[in-house]
Design an enzyme around this catalytic site. Structure first.
Site, short mmCIF file in Angstrom:
data_model
loop_
_atom_site.label_atom_id
_atom_site.label_comp_id
_atom_site.label_asym_id
_atom_site.label_seq_id
_atom_site.Cartn_x
_atom_site.Cartn_y
_atom_site.Cartn_z
N HIS A 41 0.84 -1.20 0.00
CA HIS A 41 0.00 0.00 0.00
C HIS A 41 0.88 1.25 0.00
O HIS A 41 1.53 1.55 1.00
CB HIS A 41 -0.89 -0.04 1.24
CG HIS A 41 -1.82 1.12 1.38
ND1 HIS A 41 -1.66 2.08 2.35
CD2 HIS A 41 -2.92 1.46 0.67
CE1 HIS A 41 -2.63 2.96 2.25
NE2 HIS A 41 -3.41 2.62 1.24
N GLU A 68 1.39 -0.78 -5.16
CA GLU A 68 0.32 0.17 -5.51
C GLU A 68 0.86 1.52 -5.98
O GLU A 68 1.83 2.04 -5.42
CB GLU A 68 -0.58 0.41 -4.29
CG GLU A 68 -1.78 1.25 -4.65
CD GLU A 68 -2.56 1.79 -3.45
OE1 GLU A 68 -1.95 2.08 -2.41
OE2 GLU A 68 -3.77 1.95 -3.59
N ASP A 70 -1.03 5.19 -6.50
CA ASP A 70 -2.16 6.13 -6.59
C ASP A 70 -1.75 7.20 -7.59
O ASP A 70 -0.60 7.66 -7.58
CB ASP A 70 -2.43 6.79 -5.23
CG ASP A 70 -2.98 5.82 -4.21
OD1 ASP A 70 -3.88 5.03 -4.55
OD2 ASP A 70 -2.51 5.85 -3.05
N HIS A 83 -0.91 10.10 -3.45
CA HIS A 83 -2.24 9.70 -2.98
C HIS A 83 -3.26 10.83 -3.08
O HIS A 83 -4.41 10.61 -3.45
CB HIS A 83 -2.17 9.23 -1.52
CG HIS A 83 -3.51 8.84 -0.98
ND1 HIS A 83 -4.33 9.72 -0.31
CD2 HIS A 83 -4.19 7.68 -1.06
CE1 HIS A 83 -5.45 9.10 0.02
NE2 HIS A 83 -5.40 7.86 -0.42
N GLU A 176 -4.12 3.01 -9.03
CA GLU A 176 -5.47 3.52 -8.70
C GLU A 176 -5.67 4.88 -9.36
O GLU A 176 -4.87 5.82 -9.15
CB GLU A 176 -5.66 3.68 -7.19
CG GLU A 176 -7.06 4.24 -6.89
CD GLU A 176 -7.32 4.57 -5.43
OE1 GLU A 176 -6.56 4.12 -4.55
OE2 GLU A 176 -8.30 5.30 -5.19
O1 G3P Z 1 -6.61 1.49 -3.07
C1 G3P Z 1 -6.73 0.71 -1.91
C2 G3P Z 1 -6.52 1.64 -0.81
O2 G3P Z 1 -5.29 2.25 -1.08
C3 G3P Z 1 -7.63 2.65 -0.82
O3 G3P Z 1 -7.41 3.63 0.05
O4 G3P Z 1 -7.21 6.02 0.31
O5 G3P Z 1 -5.21 4.56 0.64
O6 G3P Z 1 -6.09 5.02 -1.64
P1 G3P Z 1 -6.43 4.86 -0.19
CA CA Z 2 -5.07 3.55 -3.12
#
Ligand code: G3P
Ligand code: CA
Length: 350
Positions: A41, A68, A70, A83, A176
């Site tokens: 994450h 991940e 973002d 993010h 994402e």
């Molecule tokens: O994308 C999964 C998780 O990362 C969603 O929450 O706010 O950390 O992007 P966030």
């Molecule tokens: Ca995310």
């Protein structure tokens, strides 16, 4: 943190759909034998400032299966790995460009070029308390130490693909698309821009090592129904879901069946999978995982952190948190800030 409010919303949303642990083995069994996925994450963000190249390299070295990204867009249409659509809680933008905030006092990524953004130092996430920067997670990487920069999606893909060559491993991407409606209002098509970069780097098919995620269900339907067919792509898609009202329609059989027409899996808040009244000795699943597995969807909840105040009260410690979700709930993977601890747990279950 899984707040009382979020539990209440979940309880209302899935009322009548909770199952005491042990009565749901069929759904968990649906994925028995499949590798449980460790999704880093924002990188190894428990150890280094989130979404920095260093955090991504560390996550890779710790054995994450997917890393991940973002994504948000700059003024000059570059996709950067951040993010927030704001720069002010993870960088020194307020020092370097003090006058460049909007009326709400926020500094928007979309108001800066990539060149300007790369002049900033990235730091551990902080909040301002009485004008002082306070780390959101105490006991993580110290604020303002060392030197980190914002990088692009292309930079990160080249890092991961390069490491895949040099190590012989096959670690995946988990991008994402953030705030597509906001980007559209600002004149940018972030989904199309993301797909183009992914295609350029060879991510086109369901079997490629990638999941593409978004909270916005309309945008996911557009990606599935319009954009990917236009570009000759067919990537696995993940519908993210939070505990807010706007996701409530997804939390029953009809909603999940609808999701299954355009995504391959769901990424729910962990609070949507275990009922709020659960205790350490009586874990009650909400039923969402069973519905998803019955519809052929993978389930990758977020976010697994080792800090006590980031875990639900029914988990005794981080390993117990993982045990509940992997062994009792039966999830297919988790988003975690601590890939090393999570890989160790998954390996111990083999
Ligand atoms: O994308 C999964 C998780 O990362 C969603 O929450 O706010 O950390 O992007 P966030
Ligand atoms: Ca995310």
């Amino acid at each position: 943190m899984l707040t009382k409010l979020s539990y209440l919303i979940v309880a209302l949303s899935i009322a009548g759909c909770t199952v005491t642990s042990g009565n749901h083995s069929s759904a968990a069994a649906a994925t028995t034998g499949a590798r449980k996925l460790v999704i880093a994450h924002r990188g190894a963000s428990g150890y280094l400032p989130e979404h920095t190249i260093a955090a991504k390299a560390m996550a890779y070295a710790q054995g994450a299966d997917y890393i991940e990204q973002d994504l948000v867009m700059t003024k000059d249409d570059e996709l950067v790995v951040l993010h927030d659509r704001h720069l002010d809680t993870v960088s020194n933008v307020a020092e370097i460009f003090p006058a460049r905030h909007r009326d709400d006092n926020r500094y928007y990524v979309i108001d800066f070029t990539l060149d300007e953004i790369q002049q900033l130092s990235v730091v551990e996430r902080f909040a301002l308390k009485d004008g002082d920067a306070t780390p959101v997670f105490k006991d993580r990487f110290p604020l303002g130490k060392s030197s980190f920069r914002v990088h692009t999606l292309a930079d990160e893909i080249e890092l991961i693909q390069g490491l895949n060559v040099s190590t012989g491993k096959s670690v995946g991407l988990y991008p994402e698309i953030k705030s597509p409606a906001f980007h559209r209002d600002e004149g940018k098509d972030i989904a199309k821009a993301t797909l183009r970069v992914l295609q350029q780097y060879g991510y086109e098919k369901k079997s490629d090592k990638i999941f593409l995620q978004c909270f916005d269900s309309s945008e996911l339907q557009r990606i599935h129904g319009e954009l990917m067919p236009e570009l000759g792509m067919d990537l696995p898609l993940i519908q993210l879901m939070g505990t807010e009202e706007e996701y409530r329609w997804m939390l029953n059989d009809t909603g999940v069946q609808r999701l299954a027409t355009y995504v391959d899996g769901i990424g729910p808040s962990a609070a949507l999978l275990v009922a709020p009244e659960s205790t350490a000795s009586n874990i009650k699943v909400t039923g969402l995982l069973e519905l998803a597995h019955a519809a052929g969807l993978q389930v990758h909840p977020y976010t697994f952190r080792r800090e006590r105040n980031q875990m639900p009260p029914f988990a005794k410690d981080y390993d117990d948190f993982l045990r509940i979700f992997f062994d009792e709930v039966g999830v297919d993977g988790v988003f975690t800030d601590f890939p090393d601890l999570t890989v160790r747990f998954v390996e111990s279950r083999k």
